[in-house]
Enzyme design. Structure first.
Site, PDB file in Angstrom:
ATOM      1  N   ASN A 209     -10.187  39.693 -29.474  1.00 12.53           N
ATOM      2  CA  ASN A 209      -9.083  40.178 -28.663  1.00 12.53           C
ATOM      3  C   ASN A 209      -9.010  40.241 -27.415  1.00 12.53           C
ATOM      4  OD1 ASN A 209      -9.979  42.959 -28.955  1.00 12.53           O
ATOM      5  ND2 ASN A 209     -10.128  42.663 -30.874  1.00 12.53           N
ATOM      6  N   ALA A 274     -12.800  51.339 -30.002  1.00 15.80           N
ATOM      7  CA  ALA A 274     -13.084  49.719 -29.983  1.00 15.80           C
ATOM      8  C   ALA A 274     -12.075  49.219 -30.698  1.00 15.80           C
ATOM      9  CB  ALA A 274     -14.494  49.725 -30.796  1.00 15.80           C
ATOM     10  N   ASP A 278      -9.531  42.999 -37.323  1.00 18.61           N
ATOM     11  CA  ASP A 278      -9.044  43.368 -38.687  1.00 18.61           C
ATOM     12  C   ASP A 278      -9.428  42.103 -39.853  1.00 18.61           C
ATOM     13  OD1 ASP A 278      -8.064  46.011 -38.019  1.00 18.61           O
ATOM     14  OD2 ASP A 278      -6.018  45.047 -37.800  1.00 18.61           O
ATOM     15  N   LYS A 288     -21.068  22.757 -36.254  1.00 20.94           N
ATOM     16  CA  LYS A 288     -19.747  22.777 -35.438  1.00 20.94           C
ATOM     17  C   LYS A 288     -18.702  22.049 -36.364  1.00 20.94           C
ATOM     18  CE  LYS A 288     -18.035  21.162 -31.143  1.00 20.94           C
ATOM     19  NZ  LYS A 288     -17.844  19.940 -30.709  1.00 20.94           N
ATOM     20  N   ASP A 306     -11.870  48.967 -42.787  1.00 22.72           N
ATOM     21  CA  ASP A 306     -11.542  49.913 -41.748  1.00 22.72           C
ATOM     22  C   ASP A 306     -12.709  50.935 -41.460  1.00 22.72           C
ATOM     23  OD1 ASP A 306     -10.414  52.189 -40.374  1.00 22.72           O
ATOM     24  OD2 ASP A 306      -8.479  51.545 -41.224  1.00 22.72           O
ATOM     25  N   PHE A 324      -8.280  55.694 -31.801  1.00 27.54           N
ATOM     26  CA  PHE A 324      -7.016  55.275 -31.016  1.00 27.54           C
ATOM     27  C   PHE A 324      -6.137  54.454 -31.770  1.00 27.54           C
ATOM     28  CE2 PHE A 324      -7.996  55.251 -26.131  1.00 27.54           C
ATOM     29  CZ  PHE A 324      -9.288  56.087 -26.172  1.00 27.54           C
ATOM     30  N   LYS A 338      -1.729  56.904 -38.693  1.00 29.28           N
ATOM     31  CA  LYS A 338      -3.057  56.370 -38.770  1.00 29.28           C
ATOM     32  C   LYS A 338      -4.250  57.748 -38.819  1.00 29.28           C
ATOM     33  CE  LYS A 338      -2.384  52.034 -36.505  1.00 29.28           C
ATOM     34  NZ  LYS A 338      -2.485  51.121 -35.247  1.00 29.28           N
ATOM     35  N   LYS A 342      -6.896  57.873 -41.476  1.00 27.03           N
ATOM     36  CA  LYS A 342      -8.480  57.694 -41.173  1.00 27.03           C
ATOM     37  C   LYS A 342      -9.189  59.059 -41.040  1.00 27.03           C
ATOM     38  CE  LYS A 342      -7.000  53.425 -38.741  1.00 27.03           C
ATOM     39  NZ  LYS A 342      -7.458  52.435 -38.440  1.00 27.03           N
TER      40      LYS A 342
HETATM   41  N1  CTP Z   1     -10.384  50.628 -36.464  1.00 27.33           N
HETATM   42  C1  CTP Z   1     -11.633  50.535 -37.317  1.00 27.33           C
HETATM   43  N2  CTP Z   1     -11.678  49.385 -38.007  1.00 27.33           N
HETATM   44  C2  CTP Z   1     -10.767  48.408 -37.971  1.00 27.33           C
HETATM   45  C3  CTP Z   1      -9.418  48.542 -37.202  1.00 27.33           C
HETATM   46  C4  CTP Z   1      -9.372  49.599 -36.575  1.00 27.33           C
HETATM   47  O1  CTP Z   1     -12.259  51.376 -37.120  1.00 27.33           O
HETATM   48  N3  CTP Z   1     -10.920  47.566 -38.990  1.00 27.33           N
HETATM   49  C5  CTP Z   1     -10.046  51.777 -35.553  1.00 27.33           C
HETATM   50  C6  CTP Z   1      -9.954  51.568 -34.027  1.00 27.33           C
HETATM   51  O2  CTP Z   1     -11.316  51.779 -33.485  1.00 27.33           O
HETATM   52  C7  CTP Z   1      -9.213  52.579 -33.700  1.00 27.33           C
HETATM   53  C8  CTP Z   1      -8.002  53.067 -34.827  1.00 27.33           C
HETATM   54  O3  CTP Z   1      -9.006  52.226 -36.069  1.00 27.33           O
HETATM   55  O4  CTP Z   1      -9.581  54.002 -33.449  1.00 27.33           O
HETATM   56  C9  CTP Z   1      -6.837  52.110 -34.865  1.00 27.33           C
HETATM   57  O5  CTP Z   1      -7.046  50.801 -34.395  1.00 27.33           O
HETATM   58  P1  CTP Z   1      -5.819  49.863 -34.441  1.00 27.33           P
HETATM   59  O6  CTP Z   1      -6.082  48.603 -34.153  1.00 27.33           O
HETATM   60  O7  CTP Z   1      -4.759  50.554 -33.696  1.00 27.33           O
HETATM   61  O8  CTP Z   1      -5.331  50.228 -36.047  1.00 27.33           O
HETATM   62  P2  CTP Z   1      -5.486  49.529 -37.311  1.00 27.33           P
HETATM   63  O9  CTP Z   1      -5.909  50.403 -38.224  1.00 27.33           O
HETATM   64  O10 CTP Z   1      -6.284  48.199 -37.345  1.00 27.33           O
HETATM   65  O11 CTP Z   1      -3.888  49.022 -37.928  1.00 27.33           O
HETATM   66  P3  CTP Z   1      -2.789  47.871 -37.532  1.00 27.33           P
HETATM   67  O12 CTP Z   1      -3.786  46.896 -36.831  1.00 27.33           O
HETATM   68  O13 CTP Z   1      -2.330  47.475 -38.790  1.00 27.33           O
HETATM   69  O14 CTP Z   1      -2.069  48.211 -36.512  1.00 27.33           O
END
Ligand code: CTP
Length: 406
Positions: A209, A274, A278, A288, A306, A324, A338, A342
């Protein structure tokens, strides 16, 4: 405000010398006194009169030509400095400083000063990455010299890479940090996650990303300067690690997950900036993947753990967890969900589609959300956002520990 503070600015002969004019102008606006020392080569790029006009003081060029009382001038400037900034700092200047060579006004004054030294390196990527420069840098860092930058980007020579001088606003911010640094995180362990993760498709392709890591690195730098013992768990980024910080590199979200479960329990404050992927590819190919001759290629993605939620589940009493929420819509509602899901103490919500916020840029616009409510912030540099997050995290930490004792 830098009223009563004295900055000595050394300007060397790098093409970024013109940006040093803005540095002087910004420092003057903050009411600092600025004395400029230029190397002979710098005067070929910018006229001393420009700096004289901006600083409202005579510019020193070398010990013999422009300064009448040269024998005392370098000593008096060395003693007067509250901070000694060199911007741009060329590879040559760094080499001279590392080896104690004093053959002009700037290097002589630098050698004599007891003030904190801040370098804003600027040079071609090849020169910056050269073993000699990197060894000189390590020598200087070990002696307590501070650096700001260099940034990566397109350089004057046409190359792309590390070596571009940091922007004047960042340099001035680093000067302010040095002059007003508080040590309120001394004795605390702070872990910050930063950057994207990458999920392999095959040995030459991956999913990732737009996260640049700038926000996480800015928090880590702020925490280190405020005296914390700092660890960054970092996905692949193009930013140099701040001084004195331990970096644990990770690639995939699974790597991040394992590294965090191992390292988070020992921390006082954990800030997860970070952007972990996901999803990961269910069966990454060992070789390859070849073109499918007109057929669609289907990748099956499976959900990653997560990480923040897993860290939240093992939260220690007294520990502060910050996450974040990068959102594109319903920012507050999504962020609050969130925060609870979390088990975080605070979530930093940002609308990544807003101008001056989100991925890649040097500024951010965030709202700090805790159980106590919403605390919206104006647009700030990522460094200033970092300090705000740390102020708030420290307040929560102290509250928890007061409650434990009481
Ligand atoms: N995060 C994490 N592990 C993941 C995804 C996110 O620890 N697999 C953490 C990020 O570092 C951030 C927080 O969770 O502190 C929120 O990340 P974000 O990408 O906004 O949310 P998601 O939980 O992935 O939800 P969504 O993508 O559905 O909005």
């Amino acid at each position: 405000m830098l009223t009563g503070k004295h900055v000595v600015l050394g300007v060397t002969g790098g093409i970024a010398a013109y940006k040093a004019c803005e540095v002087v102008s910004r420092l003057r606006k903050l009411h600092a006194e600025v004395d400029v020392i230029m190397t002979e080569n710098a005067t070929k790029l910018v006229a001393p009169l420009t700096f004289e006009t901006l600083s409202n003081r005579p510019v020193c060029v070398d010990t013999f030509t422009r300064v009448e009382s040269w024998d005392v001038k370098h000593i008096s400037l060395a003693q007067k400095a509250d901070v000694f900034l060199v911007a741009p700092a060329t590879a040559n200047l760094m080499a001279k400083l590392a080896h104690g060579i004093a053959d002009d006004m700037l290097s002589t004054t630098l050698l004599a000063t007891k003030a904190p030294i801040l370098l804003a390196p600027a040079m071609n990527t090849g020169m910056w990455t050269a073993q000699a420069t990197q060894e000189n840098l390590q020598t200087l860092l070990a002696r307590g010299v501070k650096t700001v930058g260099p940034a990566s980007g397109v350089l004057a020579c046409g190359d792309t890479g590390a070596g571009r001088m940091s922007e004047p606003v960042e340099i001035v911010e680093a000067v302010c940090q040095l002059l007003t640094a508080k040590q309120d995180l001394q004795g605390l362990k702070v872990l910050v996650t930063a950057g994207p993760t990458v999920e392999r498709i095959d040995p030459v392709r991956y999913l990732t990303n737009d996260s640049s890591g700038k926000m996480g690195y800015a928090i880590a730098q702020a925490a280190a300067e405020r005296g914390a013992q700092v660890t960054i768990v970092s996905g692949p980024v193009h930013i140099a690690a701040p001084q004195g910080v331990t970096v644990l590199p990770v690639q995939s979200t699974m790597d991040l997950y394992h590294t965090m479960l191992e390292n988070a329990p020992a921390q006082d404050i954990v800030i997860q900036a970070a952007a972990p992927a996901d999803y990961r590819v269910e069966n990454p190919a060992d070789q390859k993947i070849k073109k499918q001759d007109g057929e669609n290629l289907t990748l099956t993605l499976v959900e990653n753990p997560d990480v923040a939620k897993a860290v939240g589940q093992q939260k220690k009493p007294g520990q502060v967890l910050v996450g974040f929420a990068a959102e594109t819509q319903q920012v507050t509602e999504n962020a609050i969900k969130k925060l609870h899901k979390k088990n975080l103490d605070m979530i930093v919500a940002n609308d990544v589609t807003a101008e001056g916020a989100g991925f890649g840029v040097d500024t951010n616009i965030v709202t700090l959300i805790t159980e106590a409510g919403l605390n919206p912030q104006p647009k700030m540099t990522k460094r200033q956002v970092g300090d705000k997050i740390l102020d708030e995290a420290l307040r929560i930490y102290q509250e928890k520990h007061a409650a434990k004792q009481g």
